[in-house]
Design a protein around this motif. Structure first.
Motif, PDB file in Angstrom:
ATOM      1  N   SER A 264       0.815  -1.222   0.000  1.00 34.06           N
ATOM      2  CA  SER A 264       0.000   0.000   0.000  1.00 34.06           C
ATOM      3  C   SER A 264       0.843   1.265   0.000  1.00 34.06           C
ATOM      4  CB  SER A 264      -0.913   0.009   1.236  1.00 34.06           C
ATOM      5  OG  SER A 264      -0.146  -0.041   2.427  1.00 34.06           O
ATOM      6  N   ASP A 265       2.174   1.116  -0.051  1.00 36.42           N
ATOM      7  CA  ASP A 265       3.087   2.256   0.051  1.00 36.42           C
ATOM      8  C   ASP A 265       3.642   2.599  -1.331  1.00 36.42           C
ATOM      9  OD1 ASP A 265       4.776   4.238   0.911  1.00 36.42           O
ATOM     10  OD2 ASP A 265       6.280   2.877   1.736  1.00 36.42           O
ATOM     11  N   TRP A 266       3.131   3.668  -1.936  1.00 36.20           N
ATOM     12  CA  TRP A 266       3.538   4.081  -3.271  1.00 36.20           C
ATOM     13  C   TRP A 266       3.828   5.570  -3.292  1.00 36.20           C
ATOM     14  CZ3 TRP A 266       4.229   0.602  -7.182  1.00 36.20           C
ATOM     15  CH2 TRP A 266       3.734  -0.696  -6.945  1.00 36.20           C
ATOM     16  N   ARG A 267       4.845   5.953  -4.065  1.00 35.46           N
ATOM     17  CA  ARG A 267       5.136   7.370  -4.247  1.00 35.46           C
ATOM     18  C   ARG A 267       5.365   7.659  -5.719  1.00 35.46           C
ATOM     19  NH1 ARG A 267      10.708   8.941  -4.379  1.00 35.46           N
ATOM     20  NH2 ARG A 267      12.130   7.151  -4.391  1.00 35.46           N
ATOM     21  N   LYS A 268       5.033   8.872  -6.099  1.00 30.99           N
ATOM     22  CA  LYS A 268       5.197   9.297  -7.480  1.00 30.99           C
ATOM     23  C   LYS A 268       6.522  10.030  -7.632  1.00 30.99           C
ATOM     24  CE  LYS A 268       2.789  11.808 -11.155  1.00 30.99           C
ATOM     25  NZ  LYS A 268       1.711  12.789 -11.436  1.00 30.99           N
ATOM     26  N   LEU A 269       7.293   9.646  -8.665  1.00 27.41           N
ATOM     27  CA  LEU A 269       8.586  10.258  -8.909  1.00 27.41           C
ATOM     28  C   LEU A 269       8.447  11.475  -9.814  1.00 27.41           C
ATOM     29  CD1 LEU A 269      10.740   7.074  -9.650  1.00 27.41           C
ATOM     30  CD2 LEU A 269      10.265   8.142  -7.433  1.00 27.41           C
ATOM     31  N   THR A 270       9.414  12.375  -9.726  1.00 32.24           N
ATOM     32  CA  THR A 270       9.510  13.479 -10.673  1.00 32.24           C
ATOM     33  C   THR A 270      10.167  12.970 -11.950  1.00 32.24           C
ATOM     34  OG1 THR A 270       9.706  15.086  -8.893  1.00 32.24           O
ATOM     35  CG2 THR A 270      10.449  15.774 -11.079  1.00 32.24           C
ATOM     36  N   THR A 271       9.548  13.245 -13.098  1.00 31.59           N
ATOM     37  CA  THR A 271      10.055  12.751 -14.374  1.00 31.59           C
ATOM     38  C   THR A 271      10.104  13.897 -15.379  1.00 31.59           C
ATOM     39  OG1 THR A 271       7.807  12.155 -15.047  1.00 31.59           O
ATOM     40  CG2 THR A 271       9.136  10.426 -14.032  1.00 31.59           C
ATOM     41  N   PRO A 272      10.845  13.709 -16.464  1.00 33.04           N
ATOM     42  CA  PRO A 272      10.835  14.707 -17.541  1.00 33.04           C
ATOM     43  C   PRO A 272       9.429  14.890 -18.099  1.00 33.04           C
ATOM     44  CG  PRO A 272      12.657  13.181 -17.829  1.00 33.04           C
ATOM     45  CD  PRO A 272      11.807  12.630 -16.730  1.00 33.04           C
ATOM     46  N   ASP A 273       9.181  16.029 -18.705  1.00 30.91           N
ATOM     47  CA  ASP A 273       7.866  16.367 -19.251  1.00 30.91           C
ATOM     48  C   ASP A 273       7.704  15.680 -20.604  1.00 30.91           C
ATOM     49  OD1 ASP A 273       5.444  17.462 -19.721  1.00 30.91           O
ATOM     50  OD2 ASP A 273       6.162  19.495 -20.130  1.00 30.91           O
ATOM     51  N   ILE A 274       7.127  14.461 -20.572  1.00 36.40           N
ATOM     52  CA  ILE A 274       6.984  13.654 -21.783  1.00 36.40           C
ATOM     53  C   ILE A 274       5.497  13.366 -22.007  1.00 36.40           C
ATOM     54  CG2 ILE A 274       7.490  11.426 -22.849  1.00 36.40           C
ATOM     55  CD1 ILE A 274      10.094  11.394 -21.268  1.00 36.40           C
TER      56      ILE A 274
END
Length: 341
Positions: A264-274
């Motif tokens: 249940s432990d999820w995080r969103k990463l910072t990614t290039p603008d694609i």
């Protein structure tokens, strides 16, 4: 002084040229279009298709390519495209499909074997087809054996996520009712990809909960299915798990989204603008020199890792699959197979 200026210019030119160089790839010459990839021990398994029939090819670490004997047993098996391949290092399992019939539905075929021969195991029409049938999205290896993941008509609303198990040459759909795979009037579920997760599996996709669309995953620990909503996302399109962590990529507001986690432990990463469109296909990330890496077509094929984006030298076109076999990384892009040099 002139010599010094010339030396400086040469250094600057060399630095600039090196910065512009992409990450090198080498084309793997095949006799047919590659459609799916898997690993079998330290070998790469390649599902290919000439103009009208499926083939299966293995590639050893030294580059030796060998065609596996393929034995279809149904008319649609003879024409199938590959929808997924998996292996436990001993047995190879595949799912194929080709559209046909009065309604143009996909007619599914299931394949089992090893590097010597893969045989289509004929199933009753009602196993994957007939009234209530949905789609098959792929096959995954678990500690309990292979599982095919797809959809099937729900008793409550829409389609349930469905899982088929295999025993004695027969695939059997397991009940989704009462599990995290079941849809309802308040929550419709849509699987798009499946991958091995430890001894179990992880399914990535999206759901509609009371009118709100969100990315989600469904996880099987060998006994029970659970589900988790991914933060700030519209759909999860592909996933791969290794070293106890799953890497899921998809779409959020029309842009690339990447999540890591488990349970249940999820995080969103910072990614290039694609940009990632509604009908986009993404290949699952793979580890490259220990770094989770995504291959994606963004004005040419790019290697995306966290905030970094590097051009690939060689591949072009849509990336539909990526796989790591032993210490070598492969991608299917633009209808060709490429190896990371």
């Amino acid at each position: 002084m002139r010599r010094l200026m010339l030396a400086v210019l040469l250094v600057l030119t060399g630095c600039s040229s090196g910065a512009d160089n992409g990450v090198g790839f080498t084309a793997v010459d095949l006799t047919a279009t590659p459609e799916a990839l898997a690993t079998h021990a330290d070998m790469l398994v390649i599902g290919t298709r000439p103009s009208d029939h499926p083939e299966l090819v293995t590639r050893t670490k030294d580059g030796t390519l060998t065609n596996v004997r393929l034995t279809p047993t149904t008319p649609y098996g003879k024409e199938a495209h590959w929808y997924g391949i998996t292996s436990d290092g001993t047995t190879i399992t595949g799912v194929g499909g080709e559209r046909g019939g009065a309604h143009g539905n996909v007619r599914w075929s299931a394949w089992t074997g090893d590097t010597r021969q893969i045989v289509e195991k004929t199933q009753a029409f009602s196993t994957f087809g007939g009234y209530g049938a949905g789609e098959l999205i792929g096959v995954v290896r678990t500690a309990q054996g292979p599982r095919i993941i797809g959809t099937w008509q729900s008793a409550k609303a829409g389609l349930d996520i469905a899982a088929w198990t295999y025993a004695e040459d027969t695939w059997t759909r397991q009940p989704s009712a009462g599990t995290a795979l079941e849809s309802s009037q308040d929550l419709l579920r849509f699987p798009l990809a499946v991958t091995q997760n430890g001894d179990g599996a992880l399914v990535a996709g999206w759901q509609i909960a009371k009118g709100t669309v969100g990315a989600a995953v469904w996880q099987f620990d060998g006994t029970t299915w659970t589900t988790a909503t991914l933060p700030d996302g519209d759909a999860a399109l592909a996933a791969r798990c290794w070293d106890g962590t799953c890497h899921v990529v998809g779409r959020a507001k029309g842009k690339l989204a990447w999540w890591t986690g488990s349970g249940s432990d999820w995080r969103k990463l910072t990614t290039p603008d694609i940009p990632v469109g509604d009908d986009a296909v993404l290949a699952a990330p793979v580890p490259v020199n220990g770094t989770p890496t995504l291959f994606v077509d963004h004005n040419g094929v790019k290697l995306v890792s966290g905030k970094d984006e590097r051009p690939a030298d060689g591949p072009s076109g849509e990336v539909v699959a990526a796989e790591k076999a032993d210490d070598q990384v492969f991608v299917i892009a633009g209808g060709r197979l490429w190896r990371l040099s």
